[in-house]
Design a protein around this motif. Structure first.
Motif, PDB file in Angstrom:
ATOM      1  N   ALA A  47       0.280  -1.199  -0.128  1.00  0.00           N
ATOM      2  CA  ALA A  47      -0.040   0.023   0.107  1.00  0.00           C
ATOM      3  C   ALA A  47       0.877   1.180   0.071  1.00  0.00           C
ATOM      4  O   ALA A  47       2.281   1.125   0.688  1.00  0.00           O
ATOM      5  N   GLY A  48       0.637   2.089  -0.733  1.00  0.00           N
ATOM      6  CA  GLY A  48       1.698   3.556  -0.477  1.00  0.00           C
ATOM      7  C   GLY A  48       0.623   4.307  -1.764  1.00  0.00           C
ATOM      8  O   GLY A  48      -0.243   3.785  -2.564  1.00  0.00           O
ATOM      9  N   ALA A  49       0.802   5.528  -1.179  1.00  0.00           N
ATOM     10  CA  ALA A  49       0.401   6.973  -2.566  1.00  0.00           C
ATOM     11  C   ALA A  49       0.665   6.940  -3.605  1.00  0.00           C
ATOM     12  O   ALA A  49       1.702   6.003  -4.237  1.00  0.00           O
ATOM     13  N   ASN A  50      -0.140   7.534  -4.777  1.00  0.00           N
ATOM     14  CA  ASN A  50       0.086   7.578  -6.132  1.00  0.00           C
ATOM     15  C   ASN A  50       1.895   8.290  -5.501  1.00  0.00           C
ATOM     16  O   ASN A  50       2.508   9.255  -5.409  1.00  0.00           O
ATOM     17  N   GLY A  51       2.765   7.298  -6.566  1.00  0.00           N
ATOM     18  CA  GLY A  51       3.929   7.790  -6.601  1.00  0.00           C
ATOM     19  C   GLY A  51       4.990   7.557  -5.446  1.00  0.00           C
ATOM     20  O   GLY A  51       6.252   7.876  -5.197  1.00  0.00           O
ATOM     21  N   SER A  52       4.490   6.707  -4.445  1.00  0.00           N
ATOM     22  CA  SER A  52       4.918   5.646  -3.588  1.00  0.00           C
ATOM     23  C   SER A  52       6.299   4.825  -4.042  1.00  0.00           C
ATOM     24  O   SER A  52       6.825   4.242  -2.937  1.00  0.00           O
ATOM     25  N   GLY A  53       6.252   4.653  -4.940  1.00  0.00           N
ATOM     26  CA  GLY A  53       7.426   3.496  -5.828  1.00  0.00           C
ATOM     27  C   GLY A  53       7.018   1.810  -5.479  1.00  0.00           C
ATOM     28  O   GLY A  53       7.173   1.249  -5.664  1.00  0.00           O
ATOM     29  N   LYS A  54       5.844   2.388  -5.336  1.00  0.00           N
ATOM     30  CA  LYS A  54       5.080   0.747  -5.310  1.00  0.00           C
ATOM     31  C   LYS A  54       4.770  -0.349  -6.598  1.00  0.00           C
ATOM     32  O   LYS A  54       5.462  -0.958  -6.255  1.00  0.00           O
ATOM     33  N   THR A  55       5.030   0.327  -7.208  1.00  0.00           N
ATOM     34  CA  THR A  55       4.722  -0.290  -8.629  1.00  0.00           C
ATOM     35  C   THR A  55       5.961  -0.426  -9.064  1.00  0.00           C
ATOM     36  O   THR A  55       6.454  -1.735  -9.682  1.00  0.00           O
ATOM     37  N   THR A  56       6.949  -0.287  -9.114  1.00  0.00           N
ATOM     38  CA  THR A  56       8.277  -0.315  -9.134  1.00  0.00           C
ATOM     39  C   THR A  56       8.661  -1.038  -8.076  1.00  0.00           C
ATOM     40  O   THR A  56       9.862  -2.174  -8.956  1.00  0.00           O
ATOM     41  N   LEU A  57       8.573  -0.790  -7.310  1.00  0.00           N
ATOM     42  CA  LEU A  57       8.689  -2.168  -6.437  1.00  0.00           C
ATOM     43  C   LEU A  57       8.588  -3.823  -6.956  1.00  0.00           C
ATOM     44  O   LEU A  57       9.194  -4.644  -7.048  1.00  0.00           O
ATOM     45  N   VAL A  58       7.225  -3.781  -6.884  1.00  0.00           N
ATOM     46  CA  VAL A  58       6.804  -4.878  -7.196  1.00  0.00           C
ATOM     47  C   VAL A  58       6.773  -5.668  -8.777  1.00  0.00           C
ATOM     48  O   VAL A  58       7.751  -6.938  -8.541  1.00  0.00           O
ATOM     49  N   ARG A  59       8.070  -4.627 -10.048  1.00  0.00           N
ATOM     50  CA  ARG A  59       7.994  -4.955 -10.755  1.00  0.00           C
ATOM     51  C   ARG A  59       9.264  -5.415 -10.748  1.00  0.00           C
ATOM     52  O   ARG A  59       9.194  -5.605 -11.540  1.00  0.00           O
ATOM     53  N   ARG A 193      -7.979 -17.839  -5.779  1.00  0.00           N
ATOM     54  CA  ARG A 193      -6.768 -18.603  -5.930  1.00  0.00           C
ATOM     55  C   ARG A 193      -5.737 -18.463  -4.909  1.00  0.00           C
ATOM     56  O   ARG A 193      -4.890 -19.588  -4.856  1.00  0.00           O
ATOM     57  N   HIS A 194      -5.665 -17.198  -4.430  1.00  0.00           N
ATOM     58  CA  HIS A 194      -4.977 -17.519  -2.966  1.00  0.00           C
ATOM     59  C   HIS A 194      -5.805 -19.021  -2.069  1.00  0.00           C
ATOM     60  O   HIS A 194      -4.842 -19.257  -1.310  1.00  0.00           O
ATOM     61  N   ALA A 195      -6.991 -19.412  -1.708  1.00  0.00           N
ATOM     62  CA  ALA A 195      -7.540 -20.402  -1.028  1.00  0.00           C
ATOM     63  C   ALA A 195      -6.972 -22.075  -1.539  1.00  0.00           C
ATOM     64  O   ALA A 195      -6.874 -22.929  -1.463  1.00  0.00           O
ATOM     65  N   GLY A 196      -6.615 -21.666  -3.662  1.00  0.00           N
ATOM     66  CA  GLY A 196      -6.096 -22.726  -3.473  1.00  0.00           C
ATOM     67  C   GLY A 196      -4.424 -22.959  -3.816  1.00  0.00           C
ATOM     68  O   GLY A 196      -4.048 -23.959  -4.660  1.00  0.00           O
ATOM     69  N   GLY A 197      -3.596 -21.991  -3.724  1.00  0.00           N
ATOM     70  CA  GLY A 197      -2.935 -22.188  -2.831  1.00  0.00           C
ATOM     71  C   GLY A 197      -1.806 -20.956  -3.499  1.00  0.00           C
ATOM     72  O   GLY A 197      -0.087 -21.269  -2.986  1.00  0.00           O
ATOM     73  N   THR A 198      -2.145 -20.608  -4.264  1.00  0.00           N
ATOM     74  CA  THR A 198      -0.762 -19.047  -5.017  1.00  0.00           C
ATOM     75  C   THR A 198      -0.633 -18.104  -4.048  1.00  0.00           C
ATOM     76  O   THR A 198      -1.624 -17.652  -3.368  1.00  0.00           O
ATOM     77  N   GLY A 199       0.296 -17.469  -4.234  1.00  0.00           N
ATOM     78  CA  GLY A 199       0.825 -16.318  -3.201  1.00  0.00           C
ATOM     79  C   GLY A 199      -0.122 -15.479  -4.323  1.00  0.00           C
ATOM     80  O   GLY A 199      -0.266 -15.143  -5.388  1.00  0.00           O
ATOM     81  N   VAL A 200      -1.097 -14.311  -3.312  1.00  0.00           N
ATOM     82  CA  VAL A 200      -1.314 -13.045  -4.217  1.00  0.00           C
ATOM     83  C   VAL A 200      -0.652 -11.630  -3.164  1.00  0.00           C
ATOM     84  O   VAL A 200      -0.661 -12.020  -2.440  1.00  0.00           O
ATOM     85  N   VAL A 201      -0.600 -10.671  -4.358  1.00  0.00           N
ATOM     86  CA  VAL A 201       0.302  -9.866  -3.679  1.00  0.00           C
ATOM     87  C   VAL A 201      -0.399  -8.616  -4.640  1.00  0.00           C
ATOM     88  O   VAL A 201      -1.073  -8.826  -5.951  1.00  0.00           O
ATOM     89  N   VAL A 202      -1.175  -7.872  -4.059  1.00  0.00           N
ATOM     90  CA  VAL A 202      -1.707  -6.540  -4.323  1.00  0.00           C
ATOM     91  C   VAL A 202      -1.528  -5.186  -4.086  1.00  0.00           C
ATOM     92  O   VAL A 202      -0.727  -5.226  -2.780  1.00  0.00           O
ATOM     93  N   VAL A 203      -1.614  -4.104  -5.295  1.00  0.00           N
ATOM     94  CA  VAL A 203      -0.527  -3.529  -4.694  1.00  0.00           C
ATOM     95  C   VAL A 203      -2.264  -1.909  -5.122  1.00  0.00           C
ATOM     96  O   VAL A 203      -3.424  -2.486  -5.835  1.00  0.00           O
ATOM     97  N   THR A 204      -1.973  -1.689  -3.667  1.00  0.00           N
ATOM     98  CA  THR A 204      -3.106  -0.507  -4.025  1.00  0.00           C
ATOM     99  C   THR A 204      -2.816   0.684  -3.325  1.00  0.00           C
ATOM    100  O   THR A 204      -2.024   1.218  -2.832  1.00  0.00           O
ATOM    101  N   HIS A 205      -3.791   1.827  -3.724  1.00  0.00           N
ATOM    102  CA  HIS A 205      -3.689   2.714  -2.126  1.00  0.00           C
ATOM    103  C   HIS A 205      -4.845   3.342  -1.691  1.00  0.00           C
ATOM    104  O   HIS A 205      -4.936   4.449  -1.137  1.00  0.00           O
ATOM    105  N   ASP A 206      -5.550   1.996  -2.141  1.00  0.00           N
ATOM    106  CA  ASP A 206      -7.091   2.099  -1.197  1.00  0.00           C
ATOM    107  C   ASP A 206      -6.971   0.350  -0.199  1.00  0.00           C
ATOM    108  O   ASP A 206      -7.626  -0.312  -1.561  1.00  0.00           O
TER     109      ASP A 206
END
Length: 263
Positions: A47-59, A193-206
């Protein structure tokens, strides 16, 4: 497991001064010395505001962005040494699915990744069928991408990532621009997907859509991790860095009010 050690990413120019040879740094620091581990099977919210670097991080997780310094590893192998393995293990959807939908039809788009792996046609078809079924779009492989709603395009993007059969599914702002039924549909797919065992990462400001399902929340501000913990510990601090949190979410981690569309 995704592991980042001392990762720093910059955008922009690193030039030499014309007159005296002094270094001129016109770059922007997007990710600043981040160390982070993402275990298999975890539902993680970044989680982070726009421009916080979260998209760059996960990429950096699968090599879409290569850090200026530090190391990113997937399942113990540095991403820089095996991009194909990293991108097979870490599926990713973008904030705007139009940035990643590359084929004219639903089935063609979902098949794109497995085809690039050089898999046999029978295996590709199996994966496409399973992925479309997972996002509740079975039998729609011949539909034209241009005829789909925003929510349907997001589900096709998720299906394309799932067709790679990744260990982790990373979704960047997956609810942006979607109405309530579409948000619920996408969230249901992620929870399944998470219940099936896949790790899930959600990037969001909300956080209002996902906080109730997160195992852990990482808050990012100016490219640095400022909080990392379970929702009950992380959420009370996130409004201070421009993240929307559910109304009534108290220090015990209870979302009394549920999702609210009030600012």
């Amino acid at each position: 497991m995704i592991t980042l050690e001392d990762v720093t990413c910059r955008y922009g120019a690193h030039d030499r001064g014309e007159d005296d040879g002094d270094a001129i740094d016109d770059s922007v620091l997007a990710v600043d010395d981040v160390t982070l581990s993402v275990p298999d099977g975890e539902f993680l919210v970044v989680a982070g505001a726009n421009g916080s670097g979260k998209t760059t991080l996960v990429r950096t997780f699968n090599g879409l962005v290569r850090p200026d310094s530090g190391t990113v590893s997937v399942n113990g192998t540095p991403v820089s040494e095996d991009l194909v393995a990293a991108r097979a293990a870490v599926g990713m959807t973008f904030q705007d699915p139009r940035d990643q939908l590359v084929s004219a039809t639903v089935g063609g788009d979902v098949a794109f990744g497995p085809e690039n792996l050089g898999l046999p046609r029978e295996e590709i078809d199996r994966r496409v069928e399973a992925a479309l079924d997972a996002v509740d779009m079975a039998g729609r492989g011949d539909d034209r991408i241009t005829t789909l709603s925003g929510g349907e395009r997001q589900r096709v993007a998720i299906a394309g990532a799932l067709a790679m059969e990744p260990d982790h599914l990373v979704c960047d702002e997956p609810f942006t621009g979607l109405d309530e039924p579409a948000r619920e549909s996408v969230l249901t797919r992620l929870r399944e997907r998470h219940a099936g065992g896949t790790g899930v990462v959600v990037v969001t400001h909300d956080l209002r859509d996902v906080v109730g399902f997160a195992d852990r929340v990482v808050g990012l501000d100016d490219g640095r991790i400022v909080v990392d913990g379970p929702p009950s510990e992380a959420v009370p601090t996130l409004s201070d860095i421009g993240v929307r949190v559910p109304a009534g979410f108290d220090a015990a981690g209870d979302d009394h009010a549920g999702r609210s569309d009030e600012p």
